[in-house]
Design an enzyme around this catalytic site. Structure first.
Site, PDB file in Angstrom:
ATOM      1  N   GLU A   1       0.862  -1.191   0.000  1.00 20.89           N
ATOM      2  CA  GLU A   1       0.000   0.000   0.000  1.00 20.89           C
ATOM      3  C   GLU A   1       0.887   1.224   0.000  1.00 20.89           C
ATOM      4  O   GLU A   1       2.122   1.126   0.169  1.00 20.89           O
ATOM      5  CB  GLU A   1      -0.931   0.007   1.220  1.00 20.89           C
ATOM      6  CG  GLU A   1      -2.144  -0.898   1.066  1.00 20.89           C
ATOM      7  CD  GLU A   1      -3.079  -0.838   2.268  1.00 20.89           C
ATOM      8  OE1 GLU A   1      -4.049  -0.092   2.221  1.00 20.89           O
ATOM      9  OE2 GLU A   1      -2.822  -1.562   3.251  1.00 20.89           O
TER      10      GLU A   1
ATOM     11  N   ARG B   1      -1.718   8.838   8.742  1.00 20.13           N
ATOM     12  CA  ARG B   1      -1.508   7.437   9.150  1.00 20.13           C
ATOM     13  C   ARG B   1      -1.020   6.596   7.976  1.00 20.13           C
ATOM     14  O   ARG B   1      -1.601   6.637   6.885  1.00 20.13           O
ATOM     15  CB  ARG B   1      -2.820   6.855   9.679  1.00 20.13           C
ATOM     16  CG  ARG B   1      -2.726   5.389  10.064  1.00 20.13           C
ATOM     17  CD  ARG B   1      -4.032   4.905  10.633  1.00 20.13           C
ATOM     18  NE  ARG B   1      -5.105   4.929   9.674  1.00 20.13           N
ATOM     19  CZ  ARG B   1      -5.364   3.961   8.796  1.00 20.13           C
ATOM     20  NH1 ARG B   1      -4.615   2.874   8.745  1.00 20.13           N
ATOM     21  NH2 ARG B   1      -6.381   4.067   7.964  1.00 20.13           N
TER      22      ARG B   1
ATOM     23  N   ARG C   1      -2.030   8.996   0.837  1.00 21.80           N
ATOM     24  CA  ARG C   1      -3.477   9.135   0.622  1.00 21.80           C
ATOM     25  C   ARG C   1      -3.934  10.578   0.454  1.00 21.80           C
ATOM     26  O   ARG C   1      -4.849  10.858  -0.310  1.00 21.80           O
ATOM     27  CB  ARG C   1      -4.232   8.527   1.807  1.00 21.80           C
ATOM     28  CG  ARG C   1      -4.258   7.055   1.740  1.00 21.80           C
ATOM     29  CD  ARG C   1      -5.075   6.454   2.852  1.00 21.80           C
ATOM     30  NE  ARG C   1      -4.836   5.023   2.780  1.00 21.80           N
ATOM     31  CZ  ARG C   1      -5.247   4.146   3.666  1.00 21.80           C
ATOM     32  NH1 ARG C   1      -5.942   4.550   4.706  1.00 21.80           N
ATOM     33  NH2 ARG C   1      -4.980   2.872   3.518  1.00 21.80           N
TER      34      ARG C   1
ATOM     35  N   HIS D   1     -10.055   8.535   2.576  1.00 23.24           N
ATOM     36  CA  HIS D   1      -9.599   7.422   1.737  1.00 23.24           C
ATOM     37  C   HIS D   1      -9.912   7.778   0.290  1.00 23.24           C
ATOM     38  O   HIS D   1     -11.057   8.115  -0.032  1.00 23.24           O
ATOM     39  CB  HIS D   1     -10.291   6.112   2.130  1.00 23.24           C
ATOM     40  CG  HIS D   1      -9.587   4.913   1.591  1.00 23.24           C
ATOM     41  ND1 HIS D   1      -9.559   4.628   0.237  1.00 23.24           N
ATOM     42  CD2 HIS D   1      -8.854   3.958   2.191  1.00 23.24           C
ATOM     43  CE1 HIS D   1      -8.841   3.521   0.043  1.00 23.24           C
ATOM     44  NE2 HIS D   1      -8.399   3.098   1.214  1.00 23.24           N
TER      45      HIS D   1
HETATM   46  C1  SIN Z   1      -7.622  -0.118   2.656  1.00 24.75           C
HETATM   47  O1  SIN Z   1      -7.796  -1.324   2.537  1.00 24.75           O
HETATM   48  O2  SIN Z   1      -7.413   0.610   1.695  1.00 24.75           O
HETATM   49  C2  SIN Z   1      -7.691   0.520   4.013  1.00 24.75           C
HETATM   50  C3  SIN Z   1      -6.506   0.195   4.801  1.00 24.75           C
HETATM   51  C4  SIN Z   1      -6.263   1.253   5.851  1.00 24.75           C
HETATM   52  O3  SIN Z   1      -7.048   2.192   5.998  1.00 24.75           O
HETATM   53  O4  SIN Z   1      -5.231   1.182   6.507  1.00 24.75           O
END
Ligand code: SIN
Length: 542
Positions: free
Chosen positions: A126, A384, A288, A242
């Protein structure tokens, strides 16, 4: 005026029960705290809906944790600190990273199954991570697997009792000492729960916004009731959005996990152009806040309500195995992710701020603890790192449960519980004709417009005027039902978020001020905004 209690009650006249440790909330942090505390003492968990109805159950992406041979504590810590934009509490980061593997191994011993490739964990990627370090379960149902495991463990523990559908109205407190909570359920009405120690693990605040990935229970109530009891709140200006939430008119705003981009998903605008390369060298895996702002720009440019996530180039079998939940939900709305683009836009996702806590979960209110998203140890700084939140729940839930539980065994019992009653003057206010849903919807729209991904001073002052005006009549009334108390809590929290956002005259992490678009290290490096009933606000370093 900040009221001490939302409702009037006389402790002698309502029924009461006693427990050693009261835990409010049943997500990963609350359940972990319960399991650990129950090694030492009796625990009661209350939750305002059903046990599994919080944000944990819905978490998709995974758990960031150092479990691969190629990984290092140093690497995970560096990524967390870099994304946190100069505001992380380094001790909290070290604890998270170092203790993470043991907590995850423990969860596995309790029965959690994480996806594997042969003998090894299947790691995914990620934004903000320098390598693939995120483990996941059942493809995209990591939170549900964590919650399932913890609920089984909690239900099998004789020291733990559970009360579902029980709403914590306020903490019982006097002179900054907490004695439990006054709660409400449909069958019994108001009831006092006396506790030696109280742990708040009530999750986030997403429902304060019009659009959110959060569960319906994430209304910020824990933060509001802690504040009324004198607890300090910190970093309330930092709300993470998000970037990719499913956007289909009329359908719920379901999270489309960032791990989709981690596996090669591409963001495209209305004209089919991939755009993230223009905004950040890491493209779709930029932090993000960068991706969310880039999506806003593209939406504005194309005068559209959303952009698209394209994973049609990935192997169909891989998609079926890796993202079964997302595939099913999209399919039910007429989108076949193997062939179609997924319409997405940013929505409110995670509250970085919260009740200021020490590393053991302790707060400035005696006998009151907090953990998980409700708490703010400074771990996440101003942004975060993806998939650090389930880990936070495991690690800090454990240490909070340990600290609260251990202190009771070693003689920390409160002996003289004072007579507490709320005799606030509510005038002759009655729960009459106020349309609470209408006010709630107006507040959600206001928060999305004025305290969203981009803020500015003028808009924040307008927000203040509106919140004050609604509060002037909503906060003065006495209500008799959780939905109304939720609204009062939401207004209280909105006000604190607005205040902190106005005070921080710089852009850092998820807090982007159009009128102060640069990070200002000379004034704000390592500075946190702390809010409390007594001191209004203070700018502190931790
Ligand atoms: C996601 O699966 O994109 C969310 C993971 C997160 O908020 O840490």
């Amino acid at each position: 005026m900040t009221k001490f209690y939302l409702t009037s009650f006389n402790i002698k006249k309502i029924s009461s029960i006693q427990t050693d440790i009261l835990i409010v909330g049943s997500g990963v942090a609350g359940l972990c705290a319960a399991i650990e505390a129950a090694k030492y003492t009796k625990v009661l968990i209350i939750t305002k809906d059903k046990l599994q109805d919080g944000n944990t159950e819905q978490a998709q992406g995974g758990i960031a944790v150092v479990l691969s041979r190629e990984d290092s504590f140093k690497g995970h810590a560096e990524d967390t600190l870099r994304v946190g934009s100069g505001l992380c509490n380094e001790e909290a980061v070290r604890i998270l990273v170092d203790e993470g593997p043991s907590r995850v191994q423990e969860l596995i011993q309790w029965g959690a199954n994480f996806d594997k490739e042969g003998e090894n964990f299947s790691f995914t990627q990620e934004a903000g991570h320098n390598m693939r370090r995120i483990i996941h379960a059942k493809g995209d149902a990591t939170g549900a697997e964590v919650e399932r495991t913890l609920i089984l463990k909690v239900k099998g523990n004789k020291n733990i009792k559970i009360l579902e559908h029980t709403f914590a109205i306020d903490l019982l407190h006097k002179d900054r000492i907490c004695f439990g909570a006054v709660v409400y359920n449909e069958k019994e009405g108001k009831k006092a729960i006396y506790a030696q120690k109280t742990i708040l693990a009530t999750g986030g605040i997403g429902q304060i916004y019009r659009e959110t990935t959060n569960s319906i229970v994430a209304t910020g109530c824990g933060l509001a009731l802690a504040f009324r009891a004198g607890a300090k709140l910190m970093d309330m200006e930092f709300v993470q959005f998000h970037p990719t939430t499913l956007y289909i008119a009329g359908a719920a705003r379901i999270l489309i996990s960032e791990t989709i981009r981690g596996e090669g998903g591409m963001l495209k605008n209305k004209y089919g152009e991939r755009f993230m390369g223009k905004y950040h060298e890491d493209g779709e895996l930029a932090p993000r806040d960068v991706v969310s702002r880039a999506i806003l720009r593209e939406m504005k440019k194309s005068n559209d309500t959303h952009v698209y996530l394209d994973i049609t180039h990935l192997n169909s079998r891989f998609l079926e195995n890796r993202f079964p939940g997302i595939m099913e939900v999209c399919f039910s709305l007429g989108i076949d992710i193997k062939k179609d683009l997924i319409p997405v836009r940013p929505t409110a996702h995670y509250m970085i701020g919260g009740i200021k806590t020490a590393m053991n979960g302790g707060t400035n209110v005696e006998n009151l603890y907090a953990c998980g998203e409700t708490a703010c140890s400074g771990l996440h700084g101003a942004n975060r790192l993806a998939s650090n939140s389930l880990l936070e729940g495991l690690v800090f839930g454990f240490s909070t449960g340990f600290s609260a539980g251990k202190s009771i065994r070693s003689g920390g019992r409160i002996k003289n519980i004072p007579e507490i009653s709320s005799t606030m003057d509510y005038g002759n206010s009655k729960d009459l004709d106020l349309d609470k849903e209408d006010i709630k919807n107006s507040l959600k729209s206001l928060m999305s417009r004025y305290l969203g991904i981009e803020r500015d001073g003028k808009a924040l002052l307008e927000a203040q005027e509106k919140i004050d005006s609604w509060s002037s009549y909503v906060m003065k009334k006495e209500f008799f039902h959780p939905k109304a108390w939720e609204l009062q809590n939401m207004l209280q929290i909105a006000k604190l978020m607005q205040k902190a956002a106005l005070i921080r005259r710089e852009s850092r992490g998820v807090h982007y001020r159009k009128d102060f678009p640069k990070r200002n290290d000379s004034e704000w490096q390592e500075s946190h905004i702390e809010l409390s009933k007594d001191k209004d606000f203070e700018i502190i370093t931790i």
